[in-house]
Design an enzyme around this catalytic site. Structure first.
Site, short mmCIF file in Angstrom:
data_model
loop_
_atom_site.label_atom_id
_atom_site.label_comp_id
_atom_site.label_asym_id
_atom_site.label_seq_id
_atom_site.Cartn_x
_atom_site.Cartn_y
_atom_site.Cartn_z
N LYS A 110 0.86 -1.19 0.00
CA LYS A 110 0.00 0.00 0.00
C LYS A 110 0.89 1.24 0.00
O LYS A 110 1.86 1.32 0.75
CB LYS A 110 -0.92 -0.01 1.22
CG LYS A 110 -1.96 1.11 1.21
CD LYS A 110 -2.97 0.96 2.33
CE LYS A 110 -4.02 2.07 2.26
NZ LYS A 110 -5.06 1.93 3.30
N GLU A 159 -19.04 -5.74 11.23
CA GLU A 159 -19.96 -4.95 12.05
C GLU A 159 -20.98 -5.82 12.78
O GLU A 159 -21.31 -5.55 13.94
CB GLU A 159 -20.68 -3.92 11.17
CG GLU A 159 -19.78 -2.84 10.60
CD GLU A 159 -19.11 -3.23 9.29
OE1 GLU A 159 -18.35 -2.41 8.75
OE2 GLU A 159 -19.34 -4.37 8.81
N ARG A 168 -25.10 -1.96 8.47
CA ARG A 168 -24.75 -3.33 8.10
C ARG A 168 -25.06 -4.32 9.23
O ARG A 168 -24.95 -5.53 9.04
CB ARG A 168 -23.27 -3.40 7.72
CG ARG A 168 -22.93 -2.59 6.48
CD ARG A 168 -21.45 -2.27 6.37
NE ARG A 168 -20.59 -3.42 6.21
CZ ARG A 168 -20.19 -3.92 5.05
NH1 ARG A 168 -20.60 -3.38 3.93
NH2 ARG A 168 -19.39 -4.96 5.01
#
Length: 591
Positions: free
Chosen positions: A247, A335, A363
């Site tokens: 990244k 979640e 969610r």
């Protein structure tokens, strides 16, 4: 000077180049992204990490006929630039400009709208099964998923289903050991043992799910990527390519500080250094008021637990994770698990502060209802990024929470007007409640410098009068009260005297005593919220008026019944009629 990128407007232009030109395209694409994001801001590290992968995908596959789905979409800037949006890329995340995430209405190359994680495998599998039903067995369907996203429950559900189909699906695992914060969990530990050319020694979990596993390969080696794609195109059924990337690749600081450079703000494109921010003493961010106050409370109360799904930095739970690592948990992009884990701990007498962005609690709606509220478990939901959040747009605005939570029995709903109120409600919850509570607060900074006041409990279900008036009462909820105060202060003295301002603080339970007083003493009411007007705070006031047969004139201000796209928060407030100017105009129209 760009050698190739200037002439590349669509993937077919890219495919006219020889493979040996692609590393130079990667260099130019990376420079282009850095150049624009340095001044326009946005998500940087994720897109830099997949430059070679993006180029190889559009080179090897016949997009848009072959369908490419990016999970989350933080990493899709290179994809946008190569698919007809290079000339408008500088408008990224700005009002009226292109979205920061793939969006179906924006381009035929954006096959699926994303923004929340772990949806790509299910979506691409749906497309692949649909192709089979149409008799098309040649079309390719590719899902690019990060190692943080693939550990989410929905990604597993997609993999589990795909493994018993003959769908022409290729799942690419973009493995860089980080989402926004470092990836966590047993799967992450398993993946970390993989290096280029070497699978983990344990039984391969992907092969066990009936995928044809290939890799790991170097995600920055275009030749290796192209070779893998040509091999996998010929294989039938579900395939899995494990790609290892870095990244922030190509910008030293972004590689070294991957959390900060996920979305770094403005920086020097030549050095990579972040531009200095205003060093004036500023009010704190709401997230830091939450994080620092929780540490204070946890020092005194050993029963306090902190939980977040993959956002310890964004939510500032990182402070508690540092201070009390055994009592603060990052559970990854999960979640639903976060909510039910909190519920489980609450059954054992712990006071659990479950910190989730408002948009992400959507969610876990079933878990809020079924696992928490139904059982009256006093979980403390701390909903960061509530209201309009700005440039991340429709997928990230926390505008539905008041409406979707208000329907749930046994749930207290509170919105602090300022940082002190957030601090005091956290203290109140830490003392122990009989019911769960949702505390929703906005993104960014408040207005209070001296916020670390002595702890005092807040009475549940009690609103406050901020200003007495004569004919019009404005009822606000949460931090948008500041907009109301500014609007009232801009009125002339006669008009000012006519307007009262009340902060209800609680959407559930409503302060019925205060409301009866307001309805009896004012001719007109204005409700204002930075949430959807359909089913929200204003709706609650209308229901109260109807139930008690008040025929007072009531005007409801808030986010209209439409998806609000991206732009600066001030611009979006203007779009929704929530600026001090708009509020003033509404007051004058009633006077």
């Amino acid at each position: 000077m760009s050698k190739y990128l200037t002439a590349i407007n669509l993937p077919e232009d890219l495919r006219e180049l020889l493979p040996n030109a692609l590393p130079q395209v990667a260099k130019e694409l990376r420079e282009f992204i850095i150049d624009v994001v340095a001044t326009k801001e946005g998500h940087l590290g994720a897109s830099l990490g997949v430059v070679e992968l993006t180029i190889a995908l559009h080179y090897a596959f016949n997009t848009p006929q072959d369908l490419l789905v990016w999970d989350v979409g933080h990493q899709a800037y290179g994809h946008k630039i190569l698919t007809g949006r290079k000339e408008v890329f500088h408008t990224n995340r700005q009002i009226g400009g292109i979205s920061g995430f793939p969006k179906r209405s924006e381009s035929v190359y954006d096959t699926f709208g994303v923004g929340h994680s772990s949806t790509a495998i299910s979506a691409a599998l749906g497309m692949a099964i649909a192709s089979n039903l149409k008799g098309d067995f040649e079309k390719q369907h590719i899902a690019v998923v990060g190692d943080a996203s693939i550990a989410s429950g929905m990604a597993f559900e997609g993999l589990n289903h795909a493994g018993v189909t003959n769908a022409n699906l290729l799942v690419i695992l973009n493995d860089n050991a980080i989402g926004i914060d470092p990836s966590v969990g047993a799967l992450k530990n398993y993946l970390t043992r993989a290096t280029v050319g070497k699978k983990p020694k344990q039984d391969n979990i992907i092969e066990a799910l009936n995928f044809n596993y290939h890799g790991p390969i170097d995600g920055h080696d275009i030749d290796a990527l192209l070779t893998a794609f040509e091999t996998l195109k010929k294989k039938k059924g579900p395939k899995f390519l494990h790609v290892i990337t870095t990244k922030g690749k190509g910008l030293k600081q972004a590689e070294e500080d991957q959390v900060k450079y996920h979305a770094p703000g403005k920086f020097d494109k030549h050095t990579g250094d972040l531009l200095p921010k205003d060093d004036a003493i500023l009010p704190p961010k709401y997230q830091d008021v939450f994080g620092l106050t929780l540490v204070e409370l946890a020092k005194e109360n050993l029963k306090i637990i902190g939980i977040t799904p993959a956002m310890p930095t964004g939510s500032s739970l990182k402070y508690m994770m540092t201070a009390f690592p055994d009592r603060a948990f990052d559970v990854g992009i999960a979640e639903q698990h976060a909510v039910t884990l909190s519920a489980g701990m609450a059954t054992q007498g712990f006071i659990v502060f479950c910190n989730i962005y408002s948009t992400f609690l959507q969610r876990a709606y079933d878990q809020v209802i079924h696992d928490v509220a139904l059982q009256k478990l006093p979980v403390v939901f701390c909903l960061d990024r509530s209201g309009l959040v700005g440039e991340d747009g429709a997928t990230h605005h926390g505008v539905f929470d008041l409406a979707y939570l208000r329907a749930v029995p046994n749930l207290i709903i509170f919105a602090p007007r300022n940082e002190i109120e957030l601090r005091q409600i956290l203290y109140t919850a830490s003392l122990g409640l009989d019911l769960p509570i949702a505390i929703r607060y906005p993104r960014g900074r408040g207005n209070t410098l001296d916020w670390k006041t002595e702890f005092n409990p807040i009475s549940i279900g009690k609103g406050v009068q901020l200003k007495k008036g004569k004919t019009i009462a404005i009822l606000s909820i949460g931090a948008i009260a500041t907009q109301v105060t500014k609007a009232i202060s801009s009125l002339n003295e006669n008009h000012k005297a006519a307007v009262g301002h009340y902060d209800l603080r609680f959407v559930k339970p409503l302060d019925e005593t205060l409301l009866h007083s307001i309805f009896k003493n004012y001719d007109s009411l204005v409700t204002i919220e930075d949430g959807t007007i359909s089913g929200g705070f204003g709706s609650a006031i209308l229901e109260f008026a109807n139930e008690h047969s008040y025929n007072t004139n009531i005007k409801v201000l808030g986010v209209p019944d439409t998806f609000i796209h991206h732009g600066k928060v001030e611009e979006l407030y203007a779009l929704c009629g929530l600026t001090p100017h708009h509020i003033k105009e509404n007051i004058l129209s009633l006077l």
